[in-house]
Scaffold this motif. Structure first.
Motif, short mmCIF file in Angstrom:
data_model
loop_
_atom_site.label_atom_id
_atom_site.label_comp_id
_atom_site.label_asym_id
_atom_site.label_seq_id
_atom_site.Cartn_x
_atom_site.Cartn_y
_atom_site.Cartn_z
N GLN A 8 11.35 23.23 37.63
CA GLN A 8 10.17 23.46 36.80
C GLN A 8 9.97 24.92 36.44
OE1 GLN A 8 8.30 20.92 35.60
NE2 GLN A 8 9.75 19.55 36.60
N ASP A 9 10.76 25.82 37.02
CA ASP A 9 10.52 27.25 36.84
C ASP A 9 11.38 27.88 35.74
OD1 ASP A 9 12.81 26.85 38.33
OD2 ASP A 9 12.53 28.62 39.58
N THR A 26 17.60 33.38 26.47
CA THR A 26 17.32 31.95 26.41
C THR A 26 16.59 31.54 27.68
OG1 THR A 26 18.28 29.76 26.02
CG2 THR A 26 19.51 31.26 27.45
N LYS A 27 16.05 30.35 27.69
CA LYS A 27 15.36 29.87 28.89
C LYS A 27 16.38 29.40 29.92
CE LYS A 27 10.93 28.49 27.12
NZ LYS A 27 9.96 27.41 27.03
N SER A 28 16.10 29.73 31.18
CA SER A 28 16.99 29.34 32.26
C SER A 28 16.24 29.37 33.58
CB SER A 28 18.17 30.31 32.33
OG SER A 28 19.01 30.00 33.41
#
Length: 83
Positions: A8-9, A26-28
């Motif tokens: 979830q983080d 980017t999201k990771s």
């Protein structure tokens, strides 16, 4: 789909291709102890050896890497068969 198995983080992370110094964000969920400043904002940094900006499949360019003289060893070994 199973519940509560996915992280979830998610957060914005900077990935840096070390072969051409290209940085993309980017999201990771990847963890990193290093950070990098991009346009005045600090992001966690993940270093990559190769990415979409340097991989021959995406760039259309082939890169020959001679590690420990392997190509020279091969050529010397099979020189006698060359006509």
């Amino acid at each position: 789909m199973q519940k509560e198995i996915h992280p979830q983080d998610y957060r914005l992370v900077a990935f840096k291709d070390m072969s051409n110094e290209e940085v993309f964000i980017t999201k990771s969920t990847a963890n990193s102890k290093e950070t990098i400043d991009v346009d005045g904002t600090e992001y966690p940094l993940i270093k990559l050896e190769i990415s979409r900006t340097s991989h021959p499949f995406y760039t259309g360019q082939t890169k020959l890497i001679d590690t420990a003289g392997r190509i020279d060893k091969f050529k010397n070994k099979y020189k006698k068969f060359k006509k």
